[in-house]
Every structure is written in structure tokens, then in C-alpha cells.
Design a protein around this motif. Structure first.
Motif, mmCIF file in Angstrom:
data_model
loop_
_atom_site.group_PDB
_atom_site.id
_atom_site.type_symbol
_atom_site.label_atom_id
_atom_site.label_comp_id
_atom_site.label_asym_id
_atom_site.label_seq_id
_atom_site.Cartn_x
_atom_site.Cartn_y
_atom_site.Cartn_z
ATOM 1 N N SER A 111 -5.832 -6.070 0.416
ATOM 2 C CA SER A 111 -4.783 -7.048 0.693
ATOM 3 C C SER A 111 -3.656 -7.032 -0.336
ATOM 4 C CB SER A 111 -5.385 -8.459 0.772
ATOM 5 O OG SER A 111 -6.244 -8.535 1.885
ATOM 6 N N LYS A 112 -3.969 -6.851 -1.622
ATOM 7 C CA LYS A 112 -2.930 -6.888 -2.659
ATOM 8 C C LYS A 112 -1.966 -5.714 -2.558
ATOM 9 C CE LYS A 112 -5.598 -9.546 -5.956
ATOM 10 N NZ LYS A 112 -6.305 -9.581 -7.224
ATOM 11 N N GLU A 113 -2.435 -4.594 -2.087
ATOM 12 C CA GLU A 113 -1.559 -3.418 -2.032
ATOM 13 C C GLU A 113 -1.039 -3.117 -0.628
ATOM 14 O OE1 GLU A 113 -3.684 0.172 -3.221
ATOM 15 O OE2 GLU A 113 -5.509 -0.606 -2.318
ATOM 16 N N LEU A 114 -1.491 -3.848 0.373
ATOM 17 C CA LEU A 114 -1.125 -3.530 1.753
ATOM 18 C C LEU A 114 0.365 -3.657 2.015
ATOM 19 C CD1 LEU A 114 -1.957 -2.706 4.594
ATOM 20 C CD2 LEU A 114 -2.381 -5.119 5.089
ATOM 21 N N VAL A 115 0.949 -4.789 1.712
ATOM 22 C CA VAL A 115 2.371 -5.004 2.026
ATOM 23 C C VAL A 115 3.273 -4.012 1.276
ATOM 24 C CG1 VAL A 115 4.278 -6.666 1.970
ATOM 25 C CG2 VAL A 115 1.985 -7.407 2.701
ATOM 26 N N PRO A 116 3.097 -3.834 -0.048
ATOM 27 C CA PRO A 116 3.935 -2.835 -0.723
ATOM 28 C C PRO A 116 3.735 -1.418 -0.171
ATOM 29 C CG PRO A 116 2.834 -4.231 -2.341
ATOM 30 C CD PRO A 116 2.261 -4.582 -1.012
ATOM 31 N N LEU A 117 2.508 -1.109 0.228
ATOM 32 C CA LEU A 117 2.241 0.224 0.766
ATOM 33 C C LEU A 117 2.870 0.391 2.154
ATOM 34 C CD1 LEU A 117 0.943 2.922 0.134
ATOM 35 C CD2 LEU A 117 -1.227 2.019 0.989
ATOM 36 N N GLU A 119 5.642 -1.108 3.106
ATOM 37 C CA GLU A 119 7.077 -0.957 2.827
ATOM 38 C C GLU A 119 7.397 0.447 2.332
ATOM 39 O OE1 GLU A 119 7.678 -4.224 0.157
ATOM 40 O OE2 GLU A 119 7.659 -5.704 1.784
ATOM 41 N N LYS A 120 6.560 0.974 1.446
ATOM 42 C CA LYS A 120 6.764 2.335 0.932
ATOM 43 C C LYS A 120 6.608 3.362 2.047
ATOM 44 C CE LYS A 120 5.195 5.581 -2.562
ATOM 45 N NZ LYS A 120 4.345 5.835 -3.710
ATOM 46 N N THR A 121 5.640 3.145 2.923
ATOM 47 C CA THR A 121 5.418 4.073 4.033
ATOM 48 C C THR A 121 6.619 4.098 4.963
ATOM 49 O OG1 THR A 121 3.031 3.739 3.928
ATOM 50 C CG2 THR A 121 3.908 4.617 5.986
ATOM 51 N N VAL A 122 7.174 2.928 5.272
ATOM 52 C CA VAL A 122 8.352 2.858 6.136
ATOM 53 C C VAL A 122 9.547 3.514 5.450
ATOM 54 C CG1 VAL A 122 10.040 1.283 7.187
ATOM 55 C CG2 VAL A 122 7.586 0.836 7.430
ATOM 56 N N ARG A 123 9.719 3.213 4.175
ATOM 57 C CA ARG A 123 10.869 3.733 3.412
ATOM 58 C C ARG A 123 10.804 5.251 3.252
ATOM 59 N NH1 ARG A 123 10.137 0.461 -0.429
ATOM 60 N NH2 ARG A 123 9.023 1.838 -1.836
ATOM 61 N N GLU A 124 9.605 5.783 2.937
ATOM 62 C CA GLU A 124 9.481 7.210 2.626
ATOM 63 C C GLU A 124 8.820 8.014 3.740
ATOM 64 O OE1 GLU A 124 7.557 7.643 -1.186
ATOM 65 O OE2 GLU A 124 8.712 5.975 -2.040
ATOM 66 N N PRO A 128 -0.163 10.114 6.845
ATOM 67 C CA PRO A 128 -1.432 9.383 6.697
ATOM 68 C C PRO A 128 -2.276 9.836 5.509
ATOM 69 C CG PRO A 128 -1.051 9.901 8.988
ATOM 70 C CD PRO A 128 0.022 10.581 8.217
ATOM 71 N N ARG A 129 -2.337 11.111 5.266
ATOM 72 C CA ARG A 129 -3.146 11.617 4.144
ATOM 73 C C ARG A 129 -2.632 11.084 2.818
ATOM 74 N NH1 ARG A 129 -4.250 17.595 4.661
ATOM 75 N NH2 ARG A 129 -5.911 16.778 5.922
ATOM 76 N N GLN A 130 -1.324 11.059 2.664
ATOM 77 C CA GLN A 130 -0.724 10.557 1.422
ATOM 78 C C GLN A 130 -0.936 9.048 1.287
ATOM 79 O OE1 GLN A 130 3.192 12.131 0.877
ATOM 80 N NE2 GLN A 130 3.577 10.927 -0.959
ATOM 81 N N ILE A 131 -0.875 8.338 2.402
ATOM 82 C CA ILE A 131 -1.130 6.892 2.378
ATOM 83 C C ILE A 131 -2.547 6.649 1.868
ATOM 84 C CG2 ILE A 131 -1.444 4.822 3.796
ATOM 85 C CD1 ILE A 131 0.689 6.061 5.719
ATOM 86 N N LYS A 132 -3.503 7.345 2.443
ATOM 87 C CA LYS A 132 -4.903 7.154 2.060
ATOM 88 C C LYS A 132 -5.139 7.492 0.593
ATOM 89 C CE LYS A 132 -6.757 8.046 6.671
ATOM 90 N NZ LYS A 132 -7.554 8.976 7.482
#
Length: 145
Positions: A111-117, A119-124, A128-132
Motif C-alpha cells: 500500500s505505501k508504494e502502490l500510488v507512487p509506483l 504514477e511512475k508507471t504511467v509517467r515512464e 511489467p517486469r520492471q514494475i515487479k
């Protein structure tokens, strides 16, 4: 404990028994049909075996596809709920900018990292592999199909 390296699921009965056996059965039925055709014999038994074998081959594949589609819908709903609980905002606008594979990858984030992640995923446009790999607080999904 589940993590990036061990989160993929294989079901031995499905992956190593039923699907290979059904493929072998289909191959043998097609071989029988080809032999009958080459010998000029009656094709009816060979056609029958091929049709039954094709059905048996498609059953585990189709059941897996149906289960995965249902699971993917549940993951979308889970992510909508989690995002709303964390931000008070609907997820729909961001969801349109993410692929299903990205949403599934984001599902493993705490939960603590979900929202920033997100936003970063949308921006960059992270794959999926890099997200994980970026997830620090891995939330295991022990119920995946």
C-alpha cells in the motif's frame, strides 16, 4: 514467502500431465487419420478420433483461459478498490493509461508504494517486469490461478 523470483505458478497436473497427454492423444489421432488416408482405408474412425482428441486437447486450455479472464477482472476490481481506499479518487482515468499486464504487476505492490509506483508507471510506461522488480514490499498472491 512469495517474491519476484518465485511468484509464477505452475500446476503440475495441468502443465505437466493433462495438457501434454491431451496433445499426445491429438497427435496420435492425427497420425491414425493420416495412416488411414494414405492406405485408402475408411476415414470415419480416424476423423472421429481426431475430433474427440481435439476436444480433449482444447478442454484444459479453454478452462485455463476462462479462469485467467475471471481472475484478471477480479484484479482490476481489486486495484480500483485499493487505489480508491488509498487516494479517495477513482482509478478509471489512470487505468486507461495502463495495460492489463501493468495493472497485474502493480497488484503485488504494498500500500505505501502502490500510488507512487502507479504514477511512475504511467509517467515512464514501465514494462511489467520492471514494475515487479521495483516493488520493495511484495504482496504475495497465493490464490492465483
Amino acid at each position: 514467502m512469495q517474491n519476484y523470483k518465485n511468484h509464477r505458478r505452475y500446476y503440475p497436473l495441468h502443465h505437466y500431465v493433462i495438457t501434454p497427454l491431451s496433445l499426445i492423444t491429438l497427435s496420435l489421432a492425427l497420425w491414425i487419420l493420416a495412416e488411414a488416408y494414405a492406405a485408402g482405408s475408411d476415414l470415419k474412425p480416424g476423423v472421429f478420433y481426431a475430433m474427440v482428441s481435439l476436444s480433449l486437447f482444447l478442454l484444459p486450455i479453454m478452462s485455463r483461459i476462462y479462469a485467467l479472464k475471471t481472475q484478471n477482472r477480479i484484479i482490476r476490481m481489486e486495484m480500483r478498490l485499493r487505489y480508491f481506499q488509498l487516494t479517495g479518487k477513482p482509478f478509471y482515468q489512470l487505468e486507461k493509461k495502463l495495460s492489463l499486464a501493468q495493472i497485474i504487476a502493480l497488484r503485488f505492490a504494498g500500500s505505501k508504494e502502490l500510488v507512487p509506483l502507479i504514477e511512475k508507471t504511467v509517467r515512464e510506461n514501465l514494462p511489467p517486469r520492471q514494475i515487479k522488480k521495483a516493488i520493495k514490499d511484495w504482496q504475495g498472491d497465493y490464490l492465483r490461478v
